[in-house]
Design a protein around this motif. Structure first.
Motif, PDB file in Angstrom:
ATOM      1  N   LYS A  44       0.880  -1.168   0.000  1.00  0.00           N
ATOM      2  CA  LYS A  44       0.000   0.000   0.000  1.00  0.00           C
ATOM      3  C   LYS A  44       0.915   1.213   0.000  1.00  0.00           C
ATOM      4  N   ARG A  62      -1.617   3.651  -4.640  1.00  0.00           N
ATOM      5  CA  ARG A  62      -1.777   2.328  -5.256  1.00  0.00           C
ATOM      6  C   ARG A  62      -1.669   1.264  -4.171  1.00  0.00           C
ATOM      7  N   ARG A  97       5.853  -3.039  -7.545  1.00  0.00           N
ATOM      8  CA  ARG A  97       5.067  -3.614  -8.641  1.00  0.00           C
ATOM      9  C   ARG A  97       5.859  -4.610  -9.471  1.00  0.00           C
ATOM     10  N   SER A 130      -1.992  -3.388  -3.454  1.00  0.00           N
ATOM     11  CA  SER A 130      -2.243  -4.771  -3.860  1.00  0.00           C
ATOM     12  C   SER A 130      -2.180  -5.643  -2.617  1.00  0.00           C
TER      13      SER A 130
END
Length: 326
Positions: free
Chosen positions: A95, A105, A229, A107
């Motif tokens: 996060k 963003r 990412r 995940s």
């Protein structure tokens, strides 16, 4: 030279050519694919052991698929001995925040191998790690348990930094990094983060959490700024034979059709990470216990050296024994 001996080089070359062109591929890129695994359903013991060999743009890579095929999981290694395991690469959860402290963003790093899968996340070889400053994270795992808690397991830890210089390389004791053990039997994981203030924390722009090989990761302060990412971590999976017919122990499986320990020199072992069983070669033997031919063979080397000269027919007999039939 007799006609029989003159044919020997040709026979050996033919046998080598036959061995070099097996019916099922045994490698994908640099990774060995031992049975019961196989590339495609036809070459594996069952769908649970099926491996896909895909091109990632630069090389061939073996992958397995999560529940529903939603995610492909790269496989770094597969083994049947000395223990049944696979090393895979799993994504990190994160996060991330902007300078003003707003989330930009995120995940949860979710991976689901299915409760019916041959795989379990190894509790003995992995740990759960949380990175960040002013960060708390936990992992929800296991099937929905109902009642007061939605999942069987909650595990996590908290980190804090007094300032940008607080985290220390090699130290994962709640200052920029913390870690906890995980329970056995896990087939899935998803990470959730506490909502704490993050404004003015450019030195730690993301909350980060992941499963990882406990012997394959050492904290570095620079990890607080990893490219989340594009990052993944090595994780060990245990595997076992988990057939749908209920034969989930050695006692239940022996004598049934589909019993996996087919080598004459193999033995059965009950799984300790989830239901099922696996096979291993008996003491003094090595190889693949899941194969009829060429499975578990003697560890004692076979010598071709003799103290007396061999007759021509003896040479042909020994060569025929050590080469594949044409």
């Amino acid at each position: 030279m007799s006609p029989a001996l003159s044919l020997l080089p040709a026979l050996l070359l033919a046998a080598a050519a036959a061995a070099a062109e097996p019916e099922c591929p045994t490698k994908c890129g640099d990774v060995d694919i031992p049975f019961p695994f196989g590339i495609g359903t036809r070459c594996s013991r069952s769908k649970g052991f099926e491996i896909s060999c895909v091109n990632n743009g630069t090389a061939a890579v073996p992958v397995l698929r999560s529940a529903g095929g939603a995610r492909t999981i790269p496989v770094a290694s597969l083994s049947v001995a000395p223990r049944p395991e696979a090393k895979v690469m799993l994504p990190v959860a994160y996060k991330c925040y902007g300078p003003a402290g707003r989330r930009v963003r995120a995940s949860d790093g979710r991976v689901d191998l299915r409760s019916s899968s041959v795989f379990r996340i190894s509790d003995s070889r992995n740990m759960f790690v949380v990175l960040g400053c002013n960060t708390g994270a936990w992992m929800n795992s296991g099937a929905n348990g109902g009642g007061r808690y939605n999942y069987q397991y909650y595990m996590g830890c908290f980190t804090y930094c007094a300032g940008p210089e607080s985290p220390t390389d090699g130290r994962c004791a709640s200052v920029g990094c913390c870690h906890v053990d995980i329970p056995p039997g896990l087939t899935d994981n998803a990470v959730y983060f506490e909502q704490w203030p993050h404004n003015g924390m450019e030195h730690s722009p993301c909350d980060i959490a992941f499963l990882v090989d406990r012997d394959g990761y050492e904290f570095r302060a620079a990890d607080l700024r990893m490219d989340v990412r594009r990052s993944s971590m090595p994780v060990w999976l245990d595997w076992a034979i988990r057939d749908d017919d209920g034969a989930l122990t050695c006692a239940a499986a022996k004598g049934r059709a589909g019993y996996a320990c087919v080598s004459a020199n193999s033995e059965c072992v009950d799984s300790i990470n989830g239901p099922g069983y696996f096979c291993r070669c008996k003491e003094g033997f090595k190889g693949n216990p899941y194969k009829y031919e060429g499975g578990c063979t003697s560890e004692e080397p076979i010598s071709l050296v003799t103290s007396t000269p061999l007759k021509e027919e003896q040479v042909m007999l020994r060569c025929s024994y050590y080469t594949s039939p044409i």
